[in-house]
Design a protein around this motif. Structure first.
Motif, mmCIF file in Angstrom:
data_model
loop_
_atom_site.group_PDB
_atom_site.id
_atom_site.type_symbol
_atom_site.label_atom_id
_atom_site.label_comp_id
_atom_site.label_asym_id
_atom_site.label_seq_id
_atom_site.Cartn_x
_atom_site.Cartn_y
_atom_site.Cartn_z
ATOM 1 N N ASP A 16 -42.208 4.029 36.272
ATOM 2 C CA ASP A 16 -42.640 3.101 35.302
ATOM 3 C C ASP A 16 -41.399 2.921 34.373
ATOM 4 O O ASP A 16 -41.304 1.590 34.043
ATOM 5 N N PHE A 17 -40.865 4.045 34.078
ATOM 6 C CA PHE A 17 -40.051 3.889 32.690
ATOM 7 C C PHE A 17 -38.817 4.765 33.241
ATOM 8 O O PHE A 17 -38.661 5.777 33.220
ATOM 9 N N LEU A 18 -37.604 3.823 33.061
ATOM 10 C CA LEU A 18 -36.129 4.586 33.533
ATOM 11 C C LEU A 18 -35.565 4.852 32.167
ATOM 12 O O LEU A 18 -35.371 3.810 31.403
ATOM 13 N N VAL A 19 -35.254 5.954 31.939
ATOM 14 C CA VAL A 19 -34.380 6.334 30.680
ATOM 15 C C VAL A 19 -32.837 6.542 30.913
ATOM 16 O O VAL A 19 -32.691 7.619 31.913
ATOM 17 N N VAL A 20 -32.100 5.757 30.505
ATOM 18 C CA VAL A 20 -30.741 5.855 30.578
ATOM 19 C C VAL A 20 -30.068 6.743 29.788
ATOM 20 O O VAL A 20 -29.766 6.103 28.416
ATOM 21 N N GLY A 21 -29.648 7.633 30.021
ATOM 22 C CA GLY A 21 -29.041 8.806 28.980
ATOM 23 C C GLY A 21 -29.816 9.793 28.608
ATOM 24 O O GLY A 21 -30.892 9.110 27.982
ATOM 25 N N GLY A 22 -29.585 10.969 28.919
ATOM 26 C CA GLY A 22 -30.710 12.090 28.434
ATOM 27 C C GLY A 22 -30.076 12.806 27.264
ATOM 28 O O GLY A 22 -29.943 13.863 27.231
ATOM 29 N N GLY A 23 -29.712 12.146 26.124
ATOM 30 C CA GLY A 23 -28.896 12.579 24.950
ATOM 31 C C GLY A 23 -30.205 12.520 24.260
ATOM 32 O O GLY A 23 -31.484 12.924 24.347
ATOM 33 N N MET A 24 -29.853 12.902 22.864
ATOM 34 C CA MET A 24 -31.063 12.846 21.882
ATOM 35 C C MET A 24 -31.948 11.650 21.828
ATOM 36 O O MET A 24 -33.284 12.127 21.883
ATOM 37 N N GLY A 25 -31.655 10.710 21.742
ATOM 38 C CA GLY A 25 -32.751 9.466 21.904
ATOM 39 C C GLY A 25 -33.409 9.360 23.272
ATOM 40 O O GLY A 25 -34.653 9.346 23.313
ATOM 41 N N GLY A 26 -32.671 9.655 24.421
ATOM 42 C CA GLY A 26 -33.220 9.368 25.648
ATOM 43 C C GLY A 26 -34.438 10.412 25.890
ATOM 44 O O GLY A 26 -35.436 10.231 26.397
ATOM 45 N N LEU A 27 -34.217 11.809 25.466
ATOM 46 C CA LEU A 27 -34.879 12.765 25.945
ATOM 47 C C LEU A 27 -36.249 12.478 24.925
ATOM 48 O O LEU A 27 -37.517 12.773 25.374
ATOM 49 N N GLU A 28 -35.950 12.140 23.708
ATOM 50 C CA GLU A 28 -37.381 11.746 22.909
ATOM 51 C C GLU A 28 -38.020 10.514 23.504
ATOM 52 O O GLU A 28 -39.339 10.670 23.491
ATOM 53 N N ALA A 29 -37.383 9.563 23.955
ATOM 54 C CA ALA A 29 -38.129 8.614 24.626
ATOM 55 C C ALA A 29 -39.027 9.141 25.630
ATOM 56 O O ALA A 29 -40.139 8.501 26.057
ATOM 57 N N ALA A 30 -38.225 10.030 26.645
ATOM 58 C CA ALA A 30 -38.847 10.508 27.739
ATOM 59 C C ALA A 30 -40.213 11.185 27.539
ATOM 60 O O ALA A 30 -41.322 11.251 27.918
ATOM 61 N N ARG A 44 -26.904 20.016 28.025
ATOM 62 C CA ARG A 44 -25.769 19.924 27.288
ATOM 63 C C ARG A 44 -24.974 18.550 27.362
ATOM 64 O O ARG A 44 -23.782 18.591 28.049
ATOM 65 N N SER A 45 -25.512 17.634 27.005
ATOM 66 C CA SER A 45 -25.043 16.297 27.157
ATOM 67 C C SER A 45 -24.694 15.406 25.969
ATOM 68 O O SER A 45 -25.735 15.661 24.983
ATOM 69 N N GLY A 46 -24.015 14.815 25.499
ATOM 70 C CA GLY A 46 -23.824 13.632 24.727
ATOM 71 C C GLY A 46 -23.522 14.185 23.271
ATOM 72 O O GLY A 46 -22.798 15.422 23.181
ATOM 73 N N CYS A 47 -23.434 13.693 22.186
ATOM 74 C CA CYS A 47 -22.975 14.116 20.886
ATOM 75 C C CYS A 47 -24.057 15.342 20.386
ATOM 76 O O CYS A 47 -23.359 16.044 19.685
ATOM 77 N N GLY A 48 -25.018 15.429 20.890
ATOM 78 C CA GLY A 48 -25.852 16.479 20.396
ATOM 79 C C GLY A 48 -25.825 17.854 21.308
ATOM 80 O O GLY A 48 -26.351 18.721 21.164
ATOM 81 N N TYR A 88 -35.611 -1.336 26.463
ATOM 82 C CA TYR A 88 -35.513 -0.729 24.872
ATOM 83 C C TYR A 88 -34.382 -0.187 24.480
ATOM 84 O O TYR A 88 -33.453 -0.057 25.374
ATOM 85 N N ALA A 89 -34.115 0.050 23.467
ATOM 86 C CA ALA A 89 -32.922 0.891 23.080
ATOM 87 C C ALA A 89 -33.176 1.943 21.934
ATOM 88 O O ALA A 89 -34.087 1.554 21.026
ATOM 89 N N ALA A 90 -32.171 3.017 21.993
ATOM 90 C CA ALA A 90 -32.293 3.786 20.810
ATOM 91 C C ALA A 90 -31.090 4.581 20.622
ATOM 92 O O ALA A 90 -30.123 4.495 21.559
ATOM 93 N N GLY A 91 -30.728 5.088 19.454
ATOM 94 C CA GLY A 91 -29.704 5.835 19.345
ATOM 95 C C GLY A 91 -28.451 5.206 18.749
ATOM 96 O O GLY A 91 -28.590 4.123 18.377
ATOM 97 N N ASN A 92 -27.400 5.803 19.017
ATOM 98 C CA ASN A 92 -25.900 5.311 18.315
ATOM 99 C C ASN A 92 -25.705 3.780 19.085
ATOM 100 O O ASN A 92 -24.821 3.137 18.469
ATOM 101 N N GLN A 93 -26.296 3.512 20.253
ATOM 102 C CA GLN A 93 -26.022 2.348 20.526
ATOM 103 C C GLN A 93 -26.822 0.979 20.228
ATOM 104 O O GLN A 93 -26.416 -0.076 20.708
ATOM 105 N N GLY A 138 -32.133 8.769 13.723
ATOM 106 C CA GLY A 138 -32.282 7.391 14.103
ATOM 107 C C GLY A 138 -32.622 7.392 15.822
ATOM 108 O O GLY A 138 -33.641 6.689 16.321
ATOM 109 N N ALA A 139 -31.731 8.083 16.291
ATOM 110 C CA ALA A 139 -31.946 8.116 17.913
ATOM 111 C C ALA A 139 -33.354 8.871 18.230
ATOM 112 O O ALA A 139 -34.012 8.287 18.896
ATOM 113 N N ALA A 140 -33.719 10.122 17.441
ATOM 114 C CA ALA A 140 -34.894 10.629 17.790
ATOM 115 C C ALA A 140 -36.153 9.654 17.556
ATOM 116 O O ALA A 140 -37.108 9.622 18.209
#
Ligand SMILES: Cc1cc2nc3c(=O)[nH]c(=O)nc-3n(C[C@H](O)[C@H](O)[C@H](O)COP(=O)(O)OP(=O)(O)OC[C@H]3O[C@@H](n4cnc5c(N)ncnc54)[C@H](O)[C@@H]3O)c2cc1C
Lengths: 561, 76
Positions: free
Chosen positions: A12-26, A46-50, A378-383, A393-395
């Motif tokens: 249904d929903f594809l999350v692009v990037g499993g960083g701080m924003g992506g994990l929260e979205a998922a 262990r990925s991304g800025c966090g 949708y979009a979230a986080g630093n981008q 903000g990302a979360a």
């Protein structure tokens, strides 16, 4: 030929990037019943800025800050989590949701009160309330990964997304590349909605020691691919013409200013701004680097530099506190370096530098439901362009996006994607890079791109019409040559090749929008338009690209309430 | 170049390569050996060092990443 995975991955929903924003979205979307896949270029653990931790979470907790959220909105607006390039209503949405995220994170085992109670520290101007919750984020990514899995999300690690597929004006799927083995494999996705959470656009500009492209503050895996995908999909971005400057240790670019407790000082150890009241402490510190990060560059230019981070007045306890704080922030290598090389920051100041632009919080425009202008995207986080708040903000907007998307996917059907022409085009491009025997290693165009950005679309020095014009031409020449000449020996190099192509797309958009802004403002300084056009005060520049590649720009009012 | 693998301790489990945020480490499955394949792409984040179950990794900070230290000039 590039290997292509037989079956199409459906969700249904594809999350692009499993960083701080992506994990929260998922977590939010899967928790609300959606079928969620996270595609992460590396590993969500262990990925991304966090990746290794973060240590402050901007938030509004009424029991602590009082019932007046408007005061919080105004005061956070004066910190690094606010500023002139955010819509004020989005800061309010952010602060309304921070408490619930803090409490939920605590339930996942993230240490939100390392001392047993909520402690707020640093990053605020003197005289304001403190909003930055001091926490210990060392384990944040493993806790959120577990929570996402527990909620039912499926994680595909070592899989990057390269294109969002659009059909009949809405998101229909995506093109990805599995880089887990030596040979890359193209993977198609069919989905009803997607969120872009691919973080910053690092490596677009050269940094303090350009020879080492990965000696940079933000995660080098975040190269603006999300910005590029949004642009190619036709979504609107905002303010990408305005460079974002950041500051931190000059030649060892780990993290940035973060929890450095010290005073930004000239050679004599004296403060460069009036923001320091008395001895710096962990509670108040010196916000100069937060709110005037280019000071380290500006003072070099006016002859009064260099500027140092001066911790020589700290007592031992605060120095040890900094060591601990850096560990929770994921920058323990700074003290590791001091220990290995015998540097004592109570004796020596550490020179800071202004870091070149990384498109932090200039990017995709979203609304209070975290929707972009493209249906299902949708979009979230630093981008994201019109919200700040960094980690918080990302979360928060990740969570909001997940909730919104879970509702949206119930209202639409899957669309057939395999016949979309862009798939064949990408397959051809991927095969060309993969099949070529001789040619350009990714580092060749990557370094030229940085050079072009710095010389013709600069972030630290003035811009002009002629610079933009030639810069745009050179970027397009470089893009063409990349298509014709790039080679990759394995999936790692293949991934780097695709990153360069995304970066060129973003660089071009920065140039086109910068050229369009015929005034000087912030770090967008034009020698040919030296004035600040007052009619553009509190206006955001939107940009989108149509199907034939034409850029469209318009100004819209910043939402001030 | 960083990170430095202590070969006596490393059991080539590949966990560090799995979680590296920039994919600079690789497990050579045939040779059963962990290699720092792209040393100049290291972010010096220390994830490998923190997570290594054997405590086999230390960091070396290259001179390209030198910290600039200077004592305050109290004379001025
Ligand atoms: C050392 C350090 C310390 C920091 N400390 C703080 C702090 O204390 N407080 C604070 O508020 N902020 C802090 N920040 C900023 C904060 O970490 C970020 O704001 C936050 O991580 C942003 O979340 P994000 O989801 O936008 O990006 P990220 O968390 O960086 O996630 C982006 C993810 O996308 C993946 N990715 C990239 N491209 C693709 C692609 N094409 N396909 C699939 N996946 C892709 C990346 O691998 C990454 O996992 C810090 C940053 C750093 C570097």
């Amino acid at each position: 030929m590039i290997k292509v995975k037989n079956e199409i991955v459906q969700c249904d929903f594809l999350v692009v990037g499993g960083g701080m924003g992506g994990l929260e979205a998922a977590i939010a979307a899967a928790g609300a019943g959606a079928n969620v896949v996270i595609a992460e270029k590396h590993n969500t653990l262990r990925s991304g800025c966090g990746a290794n931790g973060n240590d402050h979470f901007v938030c509004y907790i009424p029991e602590r800050h009082g019932d007046d959220i408007e005061l919080a909105v105004r005061e956070v607006g004066n910190t690094l989590d606010g500023g002139p390039w955010v819509d004020v209503d989005m800061t309010r949405v952010l602060l309304r949701h921070t408490k619930e995220v803090v409490e939920r994170w605590e339930s996942y085992g993230i240490n939100m009160r390392p001392t047993g109670k909520y402690v707020f520290e640093g990053h605020s101007l003197p005289g304001q309330q403190l909003y930055h919750l001091k926490f210990d984020g060392k384990k944040q990514k493993s806790c959120l990964t577990k929570a996402a899995k527990d909620a039912g999300a499926h994680i595909m690690n070592h899989l990057l997304i390269n294109e969002i597929l659009v059909k009949d004006g809405r998101v229909a799927g995506a093109i990805g590349v599995d880089v887990s083995e030596e040979e890359p494999e193209m993977v198609l996705f069919q989905c009803k909605a997607a969120i872009l959470c691919a973080g910053l656009a690092m490596r677009l500009y050269p940094q303090q020691n350009p020879t080492y492209m990965f000696n940079i503050p933000g995660c080098p895996a975040d190269v603006g691919s999300g910005h590029a995908m949004a642009l190619r999909a036709g979504a609107k971005l905002v303010n990408i013409d305005i460079p974002n400057v950041h500051a931190g240790p000059k030649y060892f670019m780990r993290g940035g200013k973060g929890t450095w407790i010290g005073i930004s000082s000239t050679i004599d150890g004296k403060p460069v701004t009036p923001y320091v009241v008395g001895k710096p402490s962990r509670a108040t510190g010196d916000v100069t680097a937060d709110v005037w990060p280019s000071v380290y560059f500006d003072k070099m230019m006016d002859g009064s530099g260099p500027v140092f981070m001066n911790c020589t007045d700290l007592d031992n306890e605060d120095v040890e506190y900094m060591r601990w704080a850096f560990e929770s922030e994921g920058i323990s290598s700074i003290f590791d370096y001091f220990d290995q090389r015998g540097i004592d920051i109570r004796k020596d100041m550490i020179e800071f530098g202004a870091y070149n632009s990384d498109l932090n919080n200039t990017g995709v425009e979203i609304n209070e439901r975290a929707e972009s202008s493209l249906r299902g995207l949708y979009a979230a986080g630093n981008q994201v362009g019109n919200v700040r708040g960094n980690l918080a903000g990302a979360a928060v907007f990740g969570m909001i996006a997940g909730r919104s998307a879970a509702e949206y996917v119930k209202t639409v059907e899957h669309q057939e994607v395999s016949d979309l022409p862009v798939i064949a085009e990408k397959e051809k491009l991927f095969s060309a890079i993969w099949d070529r025997e001789e040619g350009a290693h990714w580092k060749e165009p990557a370094s030229t791109l940085q050079q072009i950005m710095n010389d013709y679309i600069p972030a630290m020095t003035p811009r002009t019409e002629n610079l933009f014009r030639v810069g745009i031409k050179y970027l397009n020449d470089l893009k063409k040559l990349c298509h014709e000449e790039m080679v990759a020996e394995n999936s790692h190099e293949f991934m780097r090749c695709l990153e360069v192509l995304d970066q060129i797309d973003i660089g071009e958009a920065v140039a086109v929008t910068g050229r369009h802004r015929k005034e000087s403002r912030g770090r967008h300084q034009r020698l040919d338009y030296k004035f600040t056009d007052l009619t553009l005060n509190n206006k955001f520049m939107r940009v989108h690209k149509d199907a034939d590649g034409t850029f469209h720009m318009e100004y819209r009012p910043r939402r001030m309430k | 170049m960083p990170p430095i693998i202590n070969r006596k301790k490393c059991i080539a489990c590949g966990y560090c390569a799995e979680i590296c945020p920039v994919d600079c480490l690789k497990l050579d499955k045939k040779a059963k050996k962990l290699i720092v394949r792209y040393p100049d792409e290291c972010w010096h984040c220390g994830a490998c060092k923190t997570d290594c179950p054997q405590g086999a990794i230390t960091m070396r900070y290259p001179l390209s990443h030198m910290m600039l230290a200077f004592p305050p000039d109290k004379e001025m």
